[in-house]
Design a protein around this motif. Structure first.
Motif, PDB file in Angstrom:
ATOM      1  N   UNK A  19       0.924  -1.269   0.095  1.00  0.00           N
ATOM      2  CA  UNK A  19       0.008  -0.006  -0.155  1.00  0.00           C
ATOM      3  C   UNK A  19       0.876   1.244   0.198  1.00  0.00           C
ATOM      4  N   UNK A  20       1.938   1.327   1.080  1.00  0.00           N
ATOM      5  CA  UNK A  20       2.663   2.351   0.965  1.00  0.00           C
ATOM      6  C   UNK A  20       3.463   2.882  -0.171  1.00  0.00           C
ATOM      7  N   UNK A  21       3.870   1.806  -1.020  1.00  0.00           N
ATOM      8  CA  UNK A  21       4.537   2.045  -2.121  1.00  0.00           C
ATOM      9  C   UNK A  21       3.770   2.568  -3.218  1.00  0.00           C
ATOM     10  N   UNK A  22       2.538   2.828  -3.223  1.00  0.00           N
ATOM     11  CA  UNK A  22       1.676   3.018  -4.183  1.00  0.00           C
ATOM     12  C   UNK A  22       1.574   4.570  -4.319  1.00  0.00           C
ATOM     13  N   UNK A  23       1.519   5.196  -5.477  1.00  0.00           N
ATOM     14  CA  UNK A  23       1.342   6.771  -5.776  1.00  0.00           C
ATOM     15  C   UNK A  23      -0.138   6.931  -5.302  1.00  0.00           C
ATOM     16  N   UNK A  24      -0.208   8.343  -4.956  1.00  0.00           N
ATOM     17  CA  UNK A  24      -1.736   8.839  -4.659  1.00  0.00           C
ATOM     18  C   UNK A  24      -2.261   9.054  -6.102  1.00  0.00           C
ATOM     19  N   UNK A  25      -3.480   9.031  -6.586  1.00  0.00           N
ATOM     20  CA  UNK A  25      -4.762   8.665  -5.335  1.00  0.00           C
ATOM     21  C   UNK A  25      -4.937   7.058  -5.093  1.00  0.00           C
ATOM     22  N   UNK A  26      -3.996   6.404  -5.872  1.00  0.00           N
ATOM     23  CA  UNK A  26      -4.292   4.876  -5.617  1.00  0.00           C
ATOM     24  C   UNK A  26      -4.189   4.341  -4.525  1.00  0.00           C
ATOM     25  N   UNK A  27      -2.901   5.051  -3.697  1.00  0.00           N
ATOM     26  CA  UNK A  27      -2.616   4.589  -2.368  1.00  0.00           C
ATOM     27  C   UNK A  27      -4.022   4.756  -1.365  1.00  0.00           C
ATOM     28  N   UNK A  28      -4.645   5.884  -1.596  1.00  0.00           N
ATOM     29  CA  UNK A  28      -5.759   6.185  -0.559  1.00  0.00           C
ATOM     30  C   UNK A  28      -6.958   5.363  -1.057  1.00  0.00           C
ATOM     31  N   UNK A  29      -7.103   5.156  -2.391  1.00  0.00           N
ATOM     32  CA  UNK A  29      -8.212   4.461  -2.744  1.00  0.00           C
ATOM     33  C   UNK A  29      -8.059   2.777  -2.020  1.00  0.00           C
ATOM     34  N   UNK A  30      -6.982   2.294  -2.653  1.00  0.00           N
ATOM     35  CA  UNK A  30      -6.480   0.963  -2.065  1.00  0.00           C
ATOM     36  C   UNK A  30      -6.647   0.637  -0.412  1.00  0.00           C
ATOM     37  N   UNK A  31      -6.295   1.725   0.027  1.00  0.00           N
ATOM     38  CA  UNK A  31      -6.383   1.688   1.542  1.00  0.00           C
ATOM     39  C   UNK A  31      -7.855   1.802   2.166  1.00  0.00           C
ATOM     40  N   UNK A  32      -8.486   2.521   1.410  1.00  0.00           N
ATOM     41  CA  UNK A  32     -10.075   2.603   1.680  1.00  0.00           C
ATOM     42  C   UNK A  32     -10.771   1.276   1.340  1.00  0.00           C
ATOM     43  N   UNK A  33     -10.593   0.891   0.253  1.00  0.00           N
ATOM     44  CA  UNK A  33     -11.063  -0.320  -0.130  1.00  0.00           C
ATOM     45  C   UNK A  33     -10.644  -1.580   0.726  1.00  0.00           C
ATOM     46  N   UNK A  34      -9.479  -1.472   1.399  1.00  0.00           N
ATOM     47  CA  UNK A  34      -8.927  -2.496   2.440  1.00  0.00           C
ATOM     48  C   UNK A  34      -9.845  -2.398   3.460  1.00  0.00           C
ATOM     49  N   UNK A  35      -9.986  -1.242   4.248  1.00  0.00           N
ATOM     50  CA  UNK A  35     -10.955  -0.933   5.271  1.00  0.00           C
ATOM     51  C   UNK A  35     -12.239  -1.255   5.083  1.00  0.00           C
ATOM     52  N   UNK A  36     -12.696  -1.070   3.774  1.00  0.00           N
ATOM     53  CA  UNK A  36     -14.174  -1.557   3.565  1.00  0.00           C
ATOM     54  C   UNK A  36     -14.413  -3.151   3.804  1.00  0.00           C
ATOM     55  N   UNK A  37     -13.255  -3.690   2.981  1.00  0.00           N
ATOM     56  CA  UNK A  37     -13.404  -5.299   2.823  1.00  0.00           C
ATOM     57  C   UNK A  37     -13.349  -5.919   4.161  1.00  0.00           C
ATOM     58  N   UNK A  38     -12.272  -5.449   5.058  1.00  0.00           N
ATOM     59  CA  UNK A  38     -11.991  -5.966   6.399  1.00  0.00           C
ATOM     60  C   UNK A  38     -13.117  -5.604   7.385  1.00  0.00           C
ATOM     61  N   UNK A  39     -13.806  -4.555   7.080  1.00  0.00           N
ATOM     62  CA  UNK A  39     -15.064  -4.117   7.782  1.00  0.00           C
ATOM     63  C   UNK A  39     -16.437  -4.922   7.655  1.00  0.00           C
ATOM     64  N   UNK A  40     -16.385  -5.727   6.619  1.00  0.00           N
ATOM     65  CA  UNK A  40     -17.512  -6.455   6.245  1.00  0.00           C
ATOM     66  C   UNK A  40     -17.829  -7.602   7.429  1.00  0.00           C
ATOM     67  N   UNK A  41     -16.798  -8.304   7.869  1.00  0.00           N
ATOM     68  CA  UNK A  41     -16.867  -9.484   8.715  1.00  0.00           C
ATOM     69  C   UNK A  41     -15.661  -9.650   9.415  1.00  0.00           C
ATOM     70  N   UNK A  42     -15.835 -10.151  10.695  1.00  0.00           N
ATOM     71  CA  UNK A  42     -15.054 -10.469  11.472  1.00  0.00           C
ATOM     72  C   UNK A  42     -14.192 -11.606  10.963  1.00  0.00           C
ATOM     73  N   UNK A  43     -14.631 -12.527  10.143  1.00  0.00           N
ATOM     74  CA  UNK A  43     -13.838 -13.654   9.737  1.00  0.00           C
ATOM     75  C   UNK A  43     -12.961 -13.350   8.526  1.00  0.00           C
ATOM     76  N   UNK A  44     -13.229 -12.405   8.109  1.00  0.00           N
ATOM     77  CA  UNK A  44     -12.201 -11.893   6.859  1.00  0.00           C
ATOM     78  C   UNK A  44     -10.670 -11.370   7.299  1.00  0.00           C
ATOM     79  N   UNK A  45      -9.799 -12.081   6.632  1.00  0.00           N
ATOM     80  CA  UNK A  45      -8.367 -11.987   7.136  1.00  0.00           C
ATOM     81  C   UNK A  45      -7.668 -11.508   5.632  1.00  0.00           C
ATOM     82  N   UNK A  46      -6.629 -10.824   5.829  1.00  0.00           N
ATOM     83  CA  UNK A  46      -5.848 -10.442   4.972  1.00  0.00           C
ATOM     84  C   UNK A  46      -4.648 -10.930   4.774  1.00  0.00           C
ATOM     85  N   UNK A  47      -4.100 -11.410   3.609  1.00  0.00           N
ATOM     86  CA  UNK A  47      -2.716 -12.181   3.506  1.00  0.00           C
ATOM     87  C   UNK A  47      -2.218 -11.535   2.129  1.00  0.00           C
ATOM     88  N   UNK A  48      -1.146 -12.428   1.754  1.00  0.00           N
ATOM     89  CA  UNK A  48      -0.632 -11.687   0.333  1.00  0.00           C
ATOM     90  C   UNK A  48      -0.496 -12.950  -0.566  1.00  0.00           C
TER      91      UNK A  48
END
Length: 130
Positions: free
Chosen positions: A16-45
């Protein structure tokens, strides 16, 4: 509880941090939205991109389109989702939701699609190993 190594956490943050704006902010917002949908959602790579799992089953990814340089959410089980905003392209299983990083995110649309996808896992349409 899934153990995530410090190296993986660092790689995810760097994605996330290596992305240029405005993509960085968009990706971080999307990440937050996805993780906020259910406590059983986890993030990996996986394959160098953030992958979100529901109870350890791949659910969706975040990525940047190489041609348009715009972010999108790739829905792993997109073939079950019928939304005009989702693009199938040449894929048989997955669909993507493109996001314009220069506009407000369509949060309600994103949440509706994510919830409909989660319903596939919760209902047993998509099998989860218990």
């Amino acid at each position: 509880m899934e153990v995530v190594s410090n190296k993986m956490v660092e790689e995810l943050h760097n994605y996330y941090l290596n992305k240029e704006e405005p993509n960085k902010s968009s990706l971080l917002a999307l990440r937050s939205i996805i993780l906020g949908q259910d406590t059983n959602i986890t993030e990996t790579q996986k394959w160098g991109m953030p992958c979100f799992c529901y109870k350890k089953k791949m659910f969706c990814y975040l990525w940047i389109d190489k041609k348009t340089d715009e972010p999108y959410i790739l829905m792993v089980e997109g073939k079950y989702l019928d939304y005009p905003e989702l693009e199938e392209g040449a894929r048989s299983r997955m669909k993507i939701l493109r996001v314009n990083p220069n506009q407000d995110l369509p949060i309600k649309t994103i949440e509706n699609i994510l919830q409909k996808a989660l319903d596939l896992y919760k209902s047993g349409t998509i099998k989860i190993k218990q």
